[in-house]
Structure formats: C-alpha cells, structure tokens
Write a protein that holds these residues in place. Structure first.
Motif, PDB file in Angstrom:
ATOM      1  N   ARG A 141       0.834  -1.205   0.000  1.00 37.98           N
ATOM      2  CA  ARG A 141       0.000   0.000   0.000  1.00 37.98           C
ATOM      3  C   ARG A 141       0.864   1.249   0.000  1.00 37.98           C
ATOM      4  NH1 ARG A 141      -4.878  -1.373   4.195  1.00 37.98           N
ATOM      5  NH2 ARG A 141      -6.009  -2.730   2.785  1.00 37.98           N
ATOM      6  N   LYS A 142       0.406   2.224  -0.742  1.00 40.04           N
ATOM      7  CA  LYS A 142       1.108   3.498  -0.832  1.00 40.04           C
ATOM      8  C   LYS A 142       0.978   4.254   0.490  1.00 40.04           C
ATOM      9  CE  LYS A 142       1.240   5.995  -4.674  1.00 40.04           C
ATOM     10  NZ  LYS A 142       0.798   6.828  -5.790  1.00 40.04           N
ATOM     11  N   ILE A 143       2.070   4.851   0.925  1.00 42.60           N
ATOM     12  CA  ILE A 143       2.075   5.706   2.109  1.00 42.60           C
ATOM     13  C   ILE A 143       2.485   7.098   1.649  1.00 42.60           C
ATOM     14  CG2 ILE A 143       3.123   6.170   4.347  1.00 42.60           C
ATOM     15  CD1 ILE A 143       3.569   3.145   4.623  1.00 42.60           C
ATOM     16  N   LEU A 144       1.620   8.072   1.912  1.00 34.41           N
ATOM     17  CA  LEU A 144       1.879   9.450   1.492  1.00 34.41           C
ATOM     18  C   LEU A 144       1.997  10.361   2.702  1.00 34.41           C
ATOM     19  CD1 LEU A 144      -0.711   9.624  -1.439  1.00 34.41           C
ATOM     20  CD2 LEU A 144       1.750   9.195  -1.595  1.00 34.41           C
ATOM     21  N   THR A 145       2.794  11.395   2.566  1.00 31.76           N
ATOM     22  CA  THR A 145       2.980  12.379   3.626  1.00 31.76           C
ATOM     23  C   THR A 145       2.241  13.657   3.247  1.00 31.76           C
ATOM     24  OG1 THR A 145       5.150  11.443   4.109  1.00 31.76           O
ATOM     25  CG2 THR A 145       4.707  13.652   4.947  1.00 31.76           C
ATOM     26  N   PRO A 146       1.479  14.207   4.184  1.00 29.84           N
ATOM     27  CA  PRO A 146       0.813  15.488   3.884  1.00 29.84           C
ATOM     28  C   PRO A 146       1.828  16.536   3.436  1.00 29.84           C
ATOM     29  CG  PRO A 146       0.053  14.581   5.970  1.00 29.84           C
ATOM     30  CD  PRO A 146       1.228  13.756   5.542  1.00 29.84           C
ATOM     31  N   ASP A 147       1.429  17.351   2.472  1.00 31.74           N
ATOM     32  CA  ASP A 147       2.288  18.427   1.979  1.00 31.74           C
ATOM     33  C   ASP A 147       1.400  19.556   1.469  1.00 31.74           C
ATOM     34  OD1 ASP A 147       1.341  17.613  -0.535  1.00 31.74           O
ATOM     35  OD2 ASP A 147       3.203  16.604  -1.084  1.00 31.74           O
ATOM     36  N   ALA A 148       1.972  20.489   0.759  1.00 32.28           N
ATOM     37  CA  ALA A 148       1.214  21.650   0.280  1.00 32.28           C
ATOM     38  C   ALA A 148       0.104  21.256  -0.692  1.00 32.28           C
ATOM     39  CB  ALA A 148       2.152  22.653  -0.374  1.00 32.28           C
ATOM     40  N   THR A 149       0.258  20.159  -1.405  1.00 28.96           N
ATOM     41  CA  THR A 149      -0.780  19.740  -2.345  1.00 28.96           C
ATOM     42  C   THR A 149      -1.898  18.949  -1.668  1.00 28.96           C
ATOM     43  OG1 THR A 149       0.365  17.686  -2.950  1.00 28.96           O
ATOM     44  CG2 THR A 149       0.873  19.670  -4.256  1.00 28.96           C
ATOM     45  N   HIS A 150      -1.606  18.388  -0.506  1.00 33.53           N
ATOM     46  CA  HIS A 150      -2.606  17.643   0.272  1.00 33.53           C
ATOM     47  C   HIS A 150      -2.314  17.875   1.759  1.00 33.53           C
ATOM     48  CE1 HIS A 150      -5.699  14.397   0.439  1.00 33.53           C
ATOM     49  NE2 HIS A 150      -5.247  14.333   1.674  1.00 33.53           N
ATOM     50  N   PRO A 151      -2.668  19.083   2.245  1.00 30.17           N
ATOM     51  CA  PRO A 151      -2.347  19.396   3.645  1.00 30.17           C
ATOM     52  C   PRO A 151      -3.293  18.702   4.627  1.00 30.17           C
ATOM     53  CG  PRO A 151      -3.511  21.228   2.625  1.00 30.17           C
ATOM     54  CD  PRO A 151      -3.260  20.203   1.542  1.00 30.17           C
ATOM     55  N   ILE A 152      -2.748  18.362   5.774  1.00 27.57           N
ATOM     56  CA  ILE A 152      -3.538  17.853   6.895  1.00 27.57           C
ATOM     57  C   ILE A 152      -3.066  18.573   8.140  1.00 27.57           C
ATOM     58  CG2 ILE A 152      -4.106  15.864   8.343  1.00 27.57           C
ATOM     59  CD1 ILE A 152      -3.694  14.061   5.945  1.00 27.57           C
ATOM     60  N   THR A 153      -4.021  19.164   8.856  1.00 28.67           N
ATOM     61  CA  THR A 153      -3.702  19.795  10.134  1.00 28.67           C
ATOM     62  C   THR A 153      -4.591  19.188  11.217  1.00 28.67           C
ATOM     63  OG1 THR A 153      -5.281  21.603   9.795  1.00 28.67           O
ATOM     64  CG2 THR A 153      -3.011  21.989   9.076  1.00 28.67           C
ATOM     65  N   ILE A 154      -4.040  19.105  12.405  1.00 28.24           N
ATOM     66  CA  ILE A 154      -4.779  18.611  13.566  1.00 28.24           C
ATOM     67  C   ILE A 154      -4.622  19.640  14.663  1.00 28.24           C
ATOM     68  CG2 ILE A 154      -4.984  16.787  15.295  1.00 28.24           C
ATOM     69  CD1 ILE A 154      -3.597  14.919  13.252  1.00 28.24           C
ATOM     70  N   GLY A 155      -5.750  20.057  15.226  1.00 24.14           N
ATOM     71  CA  GLY A 155      -5.714  21.032  16.308  1.00 24.14           C
ATOM     72  C   GLY A 155      -6.759  20.724  17.351  1.00 24.14           C
ATOM     73  N   ARG A 156      -6.569  21.287  18.501  1.00 22.66           N
ATOM     74  CA  ARG A 156      -7.533  21.116  19.585  1.00 22.66           C
ATOM     75  C   ARG A 156      -8.809  21.862  19.221  1.00 22.66           C
ATOM     76  NH1 ARG A 156      -8.882  24.043  24.030  1.00 22.66           N
ATOM     77  NH2 ARG A 156      -9.783  22.839  25.719  1.00 22.66           N
ATOM     78  N   CYS A 157      -9.945  21.200  19.361  1.00 24.46           N
ATOM     79  CA  CYS A 157     -11.239  21.845  19.127  1.00 24.46           C
ATOM     80  C   CYS A 157     -11.556  22.683  20.357  1.00 24.46           C
ATOM     81  CB  CYS A 157     -12.311  20.783  18.902  1.00 24.46           C
ATOM     82  SG  CYS A 157     -13.940  21.487  18.593  1.00 24.46           S
ATOM     83  N   LEU A 158     -11.868  23.939  20.169  1.00 12.59           N
ATOM     84  CA  LEU A 158     -12.112  24.841  21.285  1.00 12.59           C
ATOM     85  C   LEU A 158     -13.535  24.744  21.827  1.00 12.59           C
ATOM     86  CD1 LEU A 158     -10.153  27.951  20.000  1.00 12.59           C
ATOM     87  CD2 LEU A 158      -9.367  26.107  21.529  1.00 12.59           C
TER      88      LEU A 158
END
Length: 124
Positions: A4-21
């Motif tokens: 299976r392909k493993i991809l890293t988030p980058d500018a073309t497919h960004p992923i961010t995780i943050g605390r929901c306020l």
C-alpha cells in the motif's frame, strides 16, 4: 500493508490537527453517544473538518466492533464500530485509526463519527 502506498501530507494535500475549542456532542435523537471538551479537529485538503473524540469520552457500551476496515494513504488503516441502536444508519458509522501514520499520530485513541448518520454539535 507493504504493497500500500504511504503518502505524507504536503502543500498539495495538507492535513492539520488542532484542539477543538468547543465542546463536541455526538447524539442521535435522545441517544447520547459522546460528549467532550477534548476533541481534536482534523482538516484534510478540501474535505470538511472531522472532529475526533477521545475514546474515554464515548459511551463505548453503545458501540460494537465491526470487521470493516479501510485504508487512507495519509493516515493508515481505519477500524470501524457500529452502533446497533441506530439500525442500518449505525452500521460502520464510527471509525478510528488505532496506529495512524506518524504525520497524524495525534488521533490515535480517538474516534470519529459520520455526520450524515448522527448529530455532531459544537457547543461553547
């Protein structure tokens, strides 16, 4: 998983995780499934944000582990739960990445819910 392909988030497919306020409440009618002030919000590319709820803030007695799995090249293998009390709408309606890829490792131990099958409310 070696094929299976493993991809890293980058500018073309960004992923961010943050605390929901906000406090995240997950329910369907009078059935209360989860409530937390400790959710994480994952925003991936152009997809709608997904709120991940810590497992300890979910009423796990309502969930039943499913055999269903899926794979995301950015996050890894997802496992699923069903909510039998919701009938067909509850089938495979909850997912989790128990061992997510490093780039999204923060969501380990959290559950996400399909918003078209239950109500996910943000309260202040």
């Amino acid at each position: 998983m070696a094929d299976r392909k493993i991809l890293t988030p980058d500018a073309t497919h960004p992923i961010t995780i943050g605390r929901c306020l906000s406090t995240v409440v997950v329910r369907k009618g009078s059935l209360h499934i989860a409530r937390t002030g400790s959710a994480l919000t994952l925003v991936e590319a152009s997809y709608p944000p997904v709120h991940y709820v810590p497992r300890h803030d979910v009423d796990m007695s309502l969930l039943e582990r499913s055999q269903h799995t899926s794979y995301c090249p950015y996050k890894g293998e997802a496992s699923y739960y069903s909510i039998p009390a919701l009938g067909e709408a509850g089938r495979n309606s909850v997912w989790t990445y128990e061992t997510p890829f490093d780039a999204v490792g923060g969501i380990a131990g959290y559950l996400a819910f399909y918003p078209d099958r239950m109500e996910i409310e943000l309260a202040d």
